[in-house]
Design a protein around this motif. Structure first.
Motif, PDB file in Angstrom:
ATOM      1  N   GLU A 116       0.830  -1.218   0.000  1.00 16.97           N
ATOM      2  CA  GLU A 116       0.000   0.000   0.000  1.00 16.97           C
ATOM      3  C   GLU A 116       0.856   1.255   0.000  1.00 16.97           C
TER       4      GLU A 116
ATOM      5  N   ALA B 142       0.603   3.930  -3.012  1.00 15.81           N
ATOM      6  CA  ALA B 142      -0.209   4.982  -2.399  1.00 15.81           C
ATOM      7  C   ALA B 142      -0.107   6.260  -3.222  1.00 15.81           C
TER       8      ALA B 142
ATOM      9  N   ALA C 179      -3.590  11.859   4.938  1.00 14.75           N
ATOM     10  CA  ALA C 179      -4.321  10.799   4.247  1.00 14.75           C
ATOM     11  C   ALA C 179      -3.979  10.834   2.774  1.00 14.75           C
TER      12      ALA C 179
ATOM     13  N   THR D 175      -7.707   7.426  -0.202  1.00 15.76           N
ATOM     14  CA  THR D 175      -8.356   7.018   1.050  1.00 15.76           C
ATOM     15  C   THR D 175      -9.847   7.326   0.963  1.00 15.76           C
TER      16      THR D 175
ATOM     17  N   LYS E 174     -13.065   5.674   5.707  1.00 16.07           N
ATOM     18  CA  LYS E 174     -11.840   5.325   6.403  1.00 16.07           C
ATOM     19  C   LYS E 174     -11.270   6.530   7.130  1.00 16.07           C
ATOM     20  N   LEU E 175     -11.306   7.702   6.478  1.00 13.12           N
ATOM     21  CA  LEU E 175     -10.817   8.924   7.104  1.00 13.12           C
ATOM     22  C   LEU E 175     -11.652   9.274   8.325  1.00 13.12           C
TER      23      LEU E 175
ATOM     24  N   ARG F 208     -10.595   7.181  11.300  1.00 10.30           N
ATOM     25  CA  ARG F 208      -9.343   7.648  11.892  1.00 10.30           C
ATOM     26  C   ARG F 208      -9.573   8.910  12.718  1.00 10.30           C
TER      27      ARG F 208
ATOM     28  N   THR G 164     -13.769   8.416  -2.502  1.00  8.80           N
ATOM     29  CA  THR G 164     -12.429   8.715  -1.994  1.00  8.80           C
ATOM     30  C   THR G 164     -12.268  10.223  -1.836  1.00  8.80           C
TER      31      THR G 164
END
Length: 405
Positions: free
Chosen positions: A6, A10, A30, A34, A38-39, A42, A77
């Motif tokens: 990843e 990335a 990020a 992403t 998912k963000l 976090r 994303t």
């Protein structure tokens, strides 16, 4: 050395400024690929450790793009949401939906609505079942709520009779009524609605022609304008209207009253002269039906006489006249000449008023009554007249006062 896959693939790393609802702020790094969900996880892990134990915690929060005020979609994303480096994102908890009302609350609310609802016919009948029967004449109830314009005609008919008797008792009755007749001639020949005249002159019509058109069309601006356009090429357009006499020499005008006064020596002669003057006044104040309304109603199939009767009963109002013709035709034209009951409290109160008493001795008041009787649309002009206006105002006030009691 091993490198995570990843990290190799990335995308660009963005530094995002996150603001939470409790005021906490921090920088979150990020990658562009992403996901927003998912963000969000976090961010929740940073500001509210342990909140992720509840699976609904993530769905109960949302990320907003501060600059564009957009809610970011969890399935997209950061790159797809067009988030740039150094952008500010807001972490906000979604507003919880209002709980559904309990059954008890629903029933209580419905009960309250039923209590505030107006009663229906059955409820009224049940509530009034034990009340004694009382037959009410609906027509009588409606008659008590009299309309001023409807009753004014009856009042004027009776006041005209009183004014004629009062003026006839005056030793100078003949001269008074000659003066009244002269005032009537002057009124017919010279009085023009200034507002209507100004409208026509502003359109470019000469003042003399505009005045003539208004006199011939009962001060109706649209009809006067049509007349002016139709007769623009008429050679006789600048001649005086039919029946308007040219000014007589001052000596002849002065000699006429003297000659008449000299011949009227006896009471019978004076009475006959008064009668003739009354007839002249009535003849000059005859009802004039609106020509356009007459044509429109006759085109519907009604006879001319009944159309004129309808317009007379309804004060030249075409729609009301049409309803009268199609209805029971009440009141009848004959009822228009009936006065008010002389013994009624209303008529007695009017006669007891000092302003009315003084006005009835003025020939101009009689002229005003005669004019309003046959041409109700002229009432406004007489209400604004300094001599007749106070009388009409008192009659209106007395009527409104007694009608409220």
């Amino acid at each position: 050395m091993f490198v995570q896959e990843e990290k190799i693939f990335a995308g660009k790393v963005l530094r995002l400024h996150i603001c939470a609802a409790d005021g906490a702020e921090w920088l979150e790094e990020a990658a562009e690929d992403t996901s927003v969900e998912k963000l969000k996880e976090r961010c929740l892990k940073h500001c509210a450790p342990g909140s992720l134990e509840d699976p609904k915690s993530v769905t109960h929060h949302k990320l907003l793009h501060a600059a564009s005020e957009r809610v970011l979609s969890d399935t997209k994303t950061i790159l797809e949401e067009n988030v740039q480096d150094r952008d500010v994102l807001l972490l906000i908890k979604k507003r919880a939906p209002s709980p559904l009302p309990k059954m008890a609350d629903v029933s209580a609310g419905e009960k309250k609505k039923q209590e505030q609802k107006a009663p229906d016919r059955d409820a009224i009948l049940r509530a009034t079942a034990n009340l004694p029967a009382c037959s009410t004449d609906r027509a009588a109830v409606q008659t008590t709520m009299r309309d001023f314009q409807t009753e004014l005609r009856k009042i004027l008919v009776s006041l005209i009779e009183v004014a004629q008797k009062l003026l006839a008792l005056n030793p100078d009755a003949v001269e008074l009524f000659k003066k009244a007749n002269a005032m009537l001639d002057e009124d017919e020949d010279e009085r023009v609605d200034e507002t209507a005249l100004r409208q026509l002159t502003e359109m470019g019509f000469p003042e003399s022609r505009a005045s003539k058109a208004l006199r011939l069309n009962h001060m109706s601006v649209p009809q006067a304008m049509e007349w002016l356009i139709e007769h623009a090429e008429d050679p006789a357009i600048d001649m005086p209207p039919p029946g308007q006499a040219s000014p007589a020499p001052a000596g002849a005008a002065a000699s006429a009253p003297d000659a008449a006064a000299g011949t009227s020596t006896g009471d019978d002669e004076a009475r006959d002269e008064l009668t003739e003057i009354f007839k002249k006044i009535r003849r000059k104040r005859e009802f004039r039906a609106d020509a356009r309304a007459v044509i429109s109603l006759m085109e519907m199939g009604f006879e001319e006489k009944e159309v004129i009767d309808a317009l007379r009963v309804n004060s030249n109002q075409q729609n009301a006249a049409c309803e009268w013709l199609l209805g029971d035709r009440k009141p009848s034209p004959e009822e228009l000449d009936q006065g008010i009951d002389p013994n009624s409290p209303l008529f007695q109160a009017i006669l007891d008023n000092p302003v009315v008493q003084l006005g009835l001795t003025n020939p101009k008041t009689l002229l005003a009554f005669e004019d309003m009787l046959e041409n109700p649309l002229n009432s406004t002009q007489w209400m604004n007249d300094p001599e007749t206006g106070p009388v009409m105002l008192q009659i209106s006030r007395i009527f409104q006062t007694l009608n409220r009691t």
